[in-house]
Design a protein around this motif. Structure first.
Motif, short mmCIF file in Angstrom:
data_model
loop_
_atom_site.label_atom_id
_atom_site.label_comp_id
_atom_site.label_asym_id
_atom_site.label_seq_id
_atom_site.Cartn_x
_atom_site.Cartn_y
_atom_site.Cartn_z
N ASP A 120 26.55 20.38 2.48
CA ASP A 120 26.59 19.56 3.70
C ASP A 120 26.16 20.34 4.93
O ASP A 120 25.43 19.81 5.79
CB ASP A 120 28.00 19.01 3.91
CG ASP A 120 28.38 17.96 2.86
OD1 ASP A 120 27.45 17.44 2.21
OD2 ASP A 120 29.59 17.69 2.69
N GLU A 121 26.56 21.60 5.01
CA GLU A 121 26.22 22.39 6.21
C GLU A 121 24.74 22.75 6.29
O GLU A 121 24.27 23.23 7.31
CB GLU A 121 27.07 23.67 6.26
CG GLU A 121 26.83 24.68 5.15
CD GLU A 121 27.66 24.41 3.90
OE1 GLU A 121 27.79 25.34 3.08
OE2 GLU A 121 28.18 23.27 3.76
N LEU A 122 24.01 22.53 5.18
CA LEU A 122 22.57 22.83 5.16
C LEU A 122 21.75 21.55 4.95
O LEU A 122 20.61 21.62 4.50
CB LEU A 122 22.26 23.84 4.05
CG LEU A 122 22.92 25.21 4.17
CD1 LEU A 122 22.62 26.04 2.93
CD2 LEU A 122 22.44 25.94 5.42
N ALA A 153 15.74 34.50 1.87
CA ALA A 153 16.39 34.08 0.63
C ALA A 153 17.84 33.72 0.90
O ALA A 153 18.47 34.26 1.81
CB ALA A 153 16.31 35.19 -0.41
N MET A 154 18.36 32.79 0.12
CA MET A 154 19.72 32.32 0.30
C MET A 154 20.34 32.06 -1.06
O MET A 154 19.69 31.54 -1.95
CB MET A 154 19.72 31.04 1.15
CG MET A 154 21.09 30.49 1.47
SD MET A 154 20.96 28.98 2.49
CE MET A 154 20.28 29.67 4.01
N GLU A 155 21.61 32.44 -1.20
CA GLU A 155 22.33 32.15 -2.44
C GLU A 155 22.87 30.73 -2.38
O GLU A 155 23.55 30.35 -1.42
CB GLU A 155 23.47 33.14 -2.65
CG GLU A 155 24.13 33.03 -4.01
CD GLU A 155 25.14 34.13 -4.27
OE1 GLU A 155 24.81 35.09 -4.98
OE2 GLU A 155 26.25 34.03 -3.72
N LEU A 156 22.57 29.93 -3.40
CA LEU A 156 22.94 28.53 -3.43
C LEU A 156 23.45 28.15 -4.82
O LEU A 156 23.12 28.82 -5.82
CB LEU A 156 21.73 27.64 -3.11
CG LEU A 156 21.09 27.78 -1.73
CD1 LEU A 156 19.72 27.10 -1.74
CD2 LEU A 156 22.00 27.17 -0.67
N PRO A 157 24.22 27.06 -4.93
CA PRO A 157 24.58 26.56 -6.26
C PRO A 157 23.32 26.13 -6.99
O PRO A 157 22.41 25.55 -6.40
CB PRO A 157 25.48 25.35 -5.95
CG PRO A 157 25.95 25.55 -4.54
CD PRO A 157 24.84 26.28 -3.84
#
Length: 348
Positions: A120-122, A153-157
């Protein structure tokens, strides 16, 4: 591949097959084995045109992966020259699944993906495209190739991203990883930069990317290709690249583009003149794949020049580093393949 075979972690066979299809196949297979130090995998050759495979691609385009019943799991994988180490991470993820008789992962390193279900925050980033840099359980490192986080880069589910294209041929076709997406260098877990380790004084440009003298010297330490004119032109290109590493501006990059363009054009004329790399199956043509890598490198440079504001516009250390690595790998992986053929034919 040789290292995988040596380590014995995967219960499978690793094959490298020369598909020249003529009497030079054995000598080329031996030369390649010597250059690549293939002491643990199976190295073979096909020396008759009628025995050539009817499909597939050269190793520079990736691997073909089969299961224990010789069914094709992956008809191709991302190419090393496009995504560097991510190409091997992709194959290892496939082998982990195949050798342990598990289903193939839904998403793999070096695959294009879209942020389809962001947290939600992204939410504002929904639809952004990028590349999977690393997979760790239910999490992925996602390298953005567009939007406000481009080049980061970003860590995501893992559930937040979806593969963008069929698995066959995944990766940075056309150089998207280094020139279109991770613009400050090659894709990696740390903001798409090469992860060079400690920076020496004067070796960084503020992005965390290193371009120290030791790396420049190592990248421009080039192997001889046994054709005098080509060795001389490689030296000229190295001079231009060294100047770029020093000045890091668009003017120096333009000089590199011109030097490489002239050299590649001459090299391709020699291929035609001395009959190197032509093949009845275009997918197995060493000439075609070699020329495609020429285009990839030149397009990568041109994409940066086309967006530069002028001759003095800065070129990032990350891009210069990636370009130096590209040139070094091209000469040591592609150019050595024509050395024996052209020198035996008397090319000067």
């Amino acid at each position: 591949m040789n290292m995988w075979a040596k380590e014995g972690h995967y219960d499978c066979n690793f094959l490298c097959i020369c598909v020249l299809g003529d009497d030079e196949a054995l000598s080329l297979a031996k030369e390649f084995s010597h250059q690549m130090q293939l002491s643990h995998c199976i190295n073979g050759y096909v020396n008759k045109e009628e025995d050539l495979p009817t499909w597939g691609q050269l190793g520079c385009k990736g691997f073909i992966v089969l299961d224990e019943n010789h069914r094709v799991v992956a008809p191709t994988t991302p190419a090393f020259m496009q995504v560097r180490g991510l190409a091997f991470a992709h194959v290892e993820a496939l082998l982990d699944a195949v050798c342990n008789k598990r289903p193939l992962p839904s998403i793999l390193p070096a695959e294009y993906a879209v942020l389809s279900q962001p947290p939600d925050e992204l939410a504002k980033l929904k639809g952004c495209q990028g590349m999977i840099i690393e997979v760790k359980g239910d999490l992925v490192h996602f390298g953005f190739m567009q939007g406000p986080y481009r080049g980061k880069a970003m860590e995501l589910p893992a559930s937040a991203v979806s593969a963008l294209q069929p698995r066959a041929g995944g990766g940075c076709d056309g150089g998207g990883c280094s020139s279109g997406g991770c613009s400050d260098g090659n894709c990696g877990p740390k903001a798409c930069t090469p992860g060079a380790g400690d920076c020496s004084e004067g070796g960084c440009d503020g992005t965390g990317t290193c371009l120290d003298e030791a790396f420049v010297n190592s990248s421009l330490d080039l192997v001889s290709v046994k054709v005098p004119s080509m060795d001389e032109e490689h030296a000229d290109c190295a001079v231009a690249l060294r100047d770029l590493a020093t000045r890091r501006n668009a003017d120096a990059l333009e000089a590199v583009w011109q030097c490489l363009s002239d050299h590649f054009e001459h090299e391709e004329r020699l291929f035609v003149e001395y009959g190197f790399g032509a093949h009845v199956n275009e997918n197995l043509s060493a000439r075609k794949s070699h020329m495609e890598d020429h285009r990839r490198i030149l397009d990568k440079i041109r994409s940066v020049l086309d967006t530069a504001s002028g001759p003095t516009a800065a070129v990032s250390a990350g891009f210069v580093r990636a370009l130096l690595q590209d040139f070094h790998d091209h000469t040591s992986r592609y150019d050595v393949s024509y050395a024996e053929h052209l020198s035996a034919k008397g090319a000067r």
